[in-house]
Design an enzyme around this catalytic site. Structure first.
Site, short mmCIF file in Angstrom:
data_model
loop_
_atom_site.label_atom_id
_atom_site.label_comp_id
_atom_site.label_asym_id
_atom_site.label_seq_id
_atom_site.Cartn_x
_atom_site.Cartn_y
_atom_site.Cartn_z
N CYS A 283 -2.64 8.79 3.30
CA CYS A 283 -2.58 8.35 1.90
C CYS A 283 -3.96 8.34 1.26
O CYS A 283 -4.07 8.41 0.04
CB CYS A 283 -1.92 6.98 1.80
SG CYS A 283 -2.65 5.72 2.86
N GLU B 216 0.88 -1.17 0.00
CA GLU B 216 0.00 0.00 0.00
C GLU B 216 0.91 1.21 0.00
O GLU B 216 1.55 1.52 1.00
CB GLU B 216 -0.93 -0.02 1.22
CG GLU B 216 -2.15 0.86 1.04
CD GLU B 216 -1.92 2.30 1.50
OE1 GLU B 216 -1.43 3.10 0.66
OE2 GLU B 216 -2.22 2.60 2.65
#
Length: 527
Positions: free
Chosen positions: A278, A244
Site C-alpha cells: 500500500c 489503514e
C-alpha cells in the site's frame, strides 16, 4: 514452530503457496461458541497485565524478539510460501521489522505513555493543576491483511501489549499459517493466559463478533470498501477504529534528481512484493527534460529482474502475487490502459505458464489520469510513468487521488525537496527514497482521505492504543470556587471583569481587571 495444523472435523483455513499452487497446511476455524469465553478471558487477563510496569512488559517483548531472531529463516520461509514474496523480501520487510518493533516499543513506551503534568492555562485557573494519563483501552481487535501477514499485525500487537491491552487477532484467510506462527512468537513471550487470542474464521464473522463482544478499539488494514463497511458496523456501538486502507502513491522525479538512484528506487518500491504494498510506488511523474533518460534506466532495471518461484537460494527478485483475484485486477487495469493508448515499454521475464499467480513487472508510458491505472489502486507490479513540465503540474498530478498514504520526491536539493513536500498530500513524504518507513518503529504510519483514519507506529501509534484521562486538582484549598453558589451581583461583576484578564486591551486594562476580580474571589473562596 507450529506450522501445520490439520483438524479432524469442522471448517478450516487452507494454506496454499500462490507461486506453486500447492497446499501445505490448514488451520481449524475457531468454534463460534468459544467467542464469548475468549473475550471474557481476555478481559480478565488484561486487568492483570495492566498492573504490570512498562519494565515488566518489556521483558516479555525481549523474549519474543529473541525468538524472532532465532527463527528468522523459518519465519521468512513460511511467509514466502504463504504469500509468494521472496525469502529476502520476507526477511527484510517482515521479520526484521518485527524484531525492531519489540526493541523500540520495549524501550520507549514508558517515556511516550508517561503521565503528562500541565500547569494552569489562564490566570483564572491559578490554583489548578492537571495530569493527563494514557490508560489502556482494554481489549484491542486487530484484523490484518495478506500482503504483510507478519509485520503489519505484529507491530500493532506489540504496541497494544506495551500500552497494557489484551489482543484479539484475525489474520487474512490467505495466510492462516502465519497466524499460527504469530501464536508461537507470542507463546515465547510467556504472557498471562488469555491475554493474546488468535481467532480463525471468515472476516465478516470475526469482525461482527468483535463488535458484539465489545472490543474497545479495532485496528484494520485492508481495502477501502471493507474499511467503510467496518466503520458502519462500528457506528452501532460507537467502537473507535484505526483504518489503514491503501494508497495510490506518487513518485516525483525533478530535473536535478540522481536518475540512477531514482530508477533503482522506483524498481524496488514499485515491484517489491509483486507490487502488493500500500506504500509502494503506483504512479511516477518525471520532469520532461530527464523523462526519456529515466524511462530508459527504469526499463533496463525492469528487464533485469529475475522473476519466478521463491527459493532458499534467493535466486529470484520477484515472486508471485498472492491471490488470483488480485492478479486479475492488475491484468484488467493494464489491458484497459493499453487499449486506451498506453505503451508497455519493458517487462520482466516471468516463469512461463504454470499454476502460480505470476504477473511480470511492467513499465508503462503514454498514460493519463483518465485511465483506471492512474486512478484506482493497482496493488500489483505495474509502474506507469508520465512527464511533467512544471512543479505546479507535478504537485497537481500527485494530489489527484483520494488516497494519500505515501509519496516521494527525488532531487539533489534536499532543502527544496522538503519545501515541495509541504504541498504533497500524504501521511509520509520521503526524499530520495520510498517504501521503507513502515519498518521504522519511531515514526507514525497512515494517511488522510481514503487512505484511512488514525495512525499506527511511533509515539502516535502507541497513544492510539490508549485512552486519555485527565486528573485535575486544586492546591489552593478554598471553601468554594468563585462561580459556585450563592450567586450575586458581585460574583457576576468579577466574572465579567475576568474577561479582560483573558483578553486585555492594554497592560493597564489587565491590572484594572485583576484589582476588580481579586477581592471578590478571595471573599467568595475563603470567607
Amino acid at each position: 514452530m507450529n506450522q501445520v495444523v490439520t483438524p479432524a472435523t469442522g471448517k478450516t483455513a487452507i494454506a496454499t503457496n500462490p507461486a506453486t499452487g500447492s497446499q501445505f497446511g490448514e488451520v481449524a476455524h475457531t468454534p463460534e461458541h468459544r467467542y464469548a469465553s475468549i473475550f471474557q478471558q481476555a478481559r480478565r487477563a488484561q486487568k492483570v497485565w495492566a498492573e504490570k510496569s512498562f519494565a515488566q512488559r518489556s521483558k516479555h517483548l525481549r523474549k519474543m524478539r529473541n525468538y524472532i531472531r532465532d527463527h528468522a529463516d523459518e519465519l521468512a520461509r513460511l511467509i514466502s510460501d504463504s504469500n509468494g514474496k521472496t525469502r529476502m523480501d520476507a526477511l527484510i520487510t517482515e521479520v526484521l521489522p518485527c524484531q525492531l518493533a519489540c526493541d523500540w516499543y520495549g524501550k520507549h513506551a514508558a517515556k511516550v505513555l508517561a503521565p503528562e503534568r500541565r500547569g494552569p492555562s489562564s490566570p483564572l485557573w491559578i490554583g489548578k493543576r492537571s495530569e493527563v494519563r494514557h490508560e489502556p483501552l482494554g481489549v484491542v481487535g486487530i484484523i490484518s491483511p495478506w500482503n504483510y501477514p507478519l509485520s503489519i499485525p505484529f507491530g500493532e500487537i506489540v504496541m497494544g501489549l506495551m500500552a497494557g491491552n489484551a489482543i484479539i487477532l484475525k489474520v487474512a484467510a490467505a495466510t492462516p499459517l502465519v497466524g499460527k506462527a504469530i501464536e508461537d512468537i507470542i507463546a515465547a513471550g510467556n504472557l498471562p493466559h488469555g491475554l493474546f487470542n488468535h481467532i480463525v474464521g471468515s472476516g465478516g464473522q470475526v469482525s461482527s463478533a468483535m463488535f458484539e463482544h465489545g472490543v474497545d478499539k479495532l485496528f484494520f488494514t485492508g481495502s477501502v470498501p471493507t474499511g467503510k463497511q467496518l466503520m458502519a458496523q462500528a457506528a452501532e456501538t460507537l467502537t473507535p477504529l484505526s483504518l489503514e486502507l491503501g494508497g495510490k502513491d506518487p513518485m516525483i522525479v525533478l530535473k536535478d534528481a540522481d536518475l540512477e538512484r531514482a530508477a533503482n528506487g522506483a524498481a524496488w518500491a514499485g515491484y517489491q512484493n509483486a507490487g502488493q504494498s500500500c506504500g509502494g510506488v503506483e504512479r511516477i511523474y518525471v520532469h520532461e527534460s530527464v523523462y526519456d533518460r529515466f524511462v530508459s534506466l527504469l526499463a533496463d532495471r525492469t528487464r533485469e529482474l529475475r522473476h519466478g518461484v521463491p527459493t532458499d537460494e534467493c535466486d529470484v527478485d520477484i515472486g508471485s502475487m498472492t491471490t488470483a483475484n488480485q492478479r486479475r485486477t492488475v491484468e484488467s487495469q493494464l489491458a484497459e490502459a493499453v487499449e486506451a493508448g498506453a505503451t508497455v515499454v519493458a517487462q520482466s521475464e516471468g516463469p512461463g505458464h504454470g499454476p502460480g499467480h505470476f504477473h511480470a513487472a511492467t513499465l508503462v508510458t503514454n498514460v493519463d489520469h483518465g485511465m483506471r491505472l492512474m486512478q484506482e489502486e493497482t496493488f500489483g507490479p505495474i509502474m506507469p510513468v508520465m512527464p511533467f513540465r512544471t512543479e505546479d503540474e507535478a504537485v497537481e498530478l500527485a494530489n489527484d487521488s483520494p488516497m494519500a498514504l505515501t509519496a516521494s520526491i527525488w532531487t539533489r536539493n534536499t532543502r527544496h525537496g522538503k519545501e515541495l513536500a509541504n504541498r504533497i498530500n500524504g501521511g509520509v513524504v520521503a526524499i530520495n527514497d520510498h517504501l521503507y518507513t513502515h519498518a521504522m518503529s519511531d515514526v507514525p504510519w497512515g494517511g488522510p482521505g481514503d487512505s484511512g483514519i488514525g495512525r499506527t507506529h511511533g509515539p502516535e501509534g502507541l497513544k492510539e492504543m490508549t485512552k486519555a484521562k485527565v486528573v485535575n486538582w486544586d492546591w489552593l484549598r478554598a471553601k468554594r470556587n468563585l462561580w459556585w453558589y450563592p450567586q450575586d451581583q458581585a460574583s457576576y461583576a468579577a466574572i465579567r471583569s475576568a474577561l479582560y484578564l483573558v483578553a486585555p486591551r492594554t497592560v493597564l486594562d489587565f491590572l484594572r481587571s485583576a484589582i476588580r476580580v481579586l477581592p471578590t474571589m478571595i471573599r467568595k473562596m475563603y470567607f
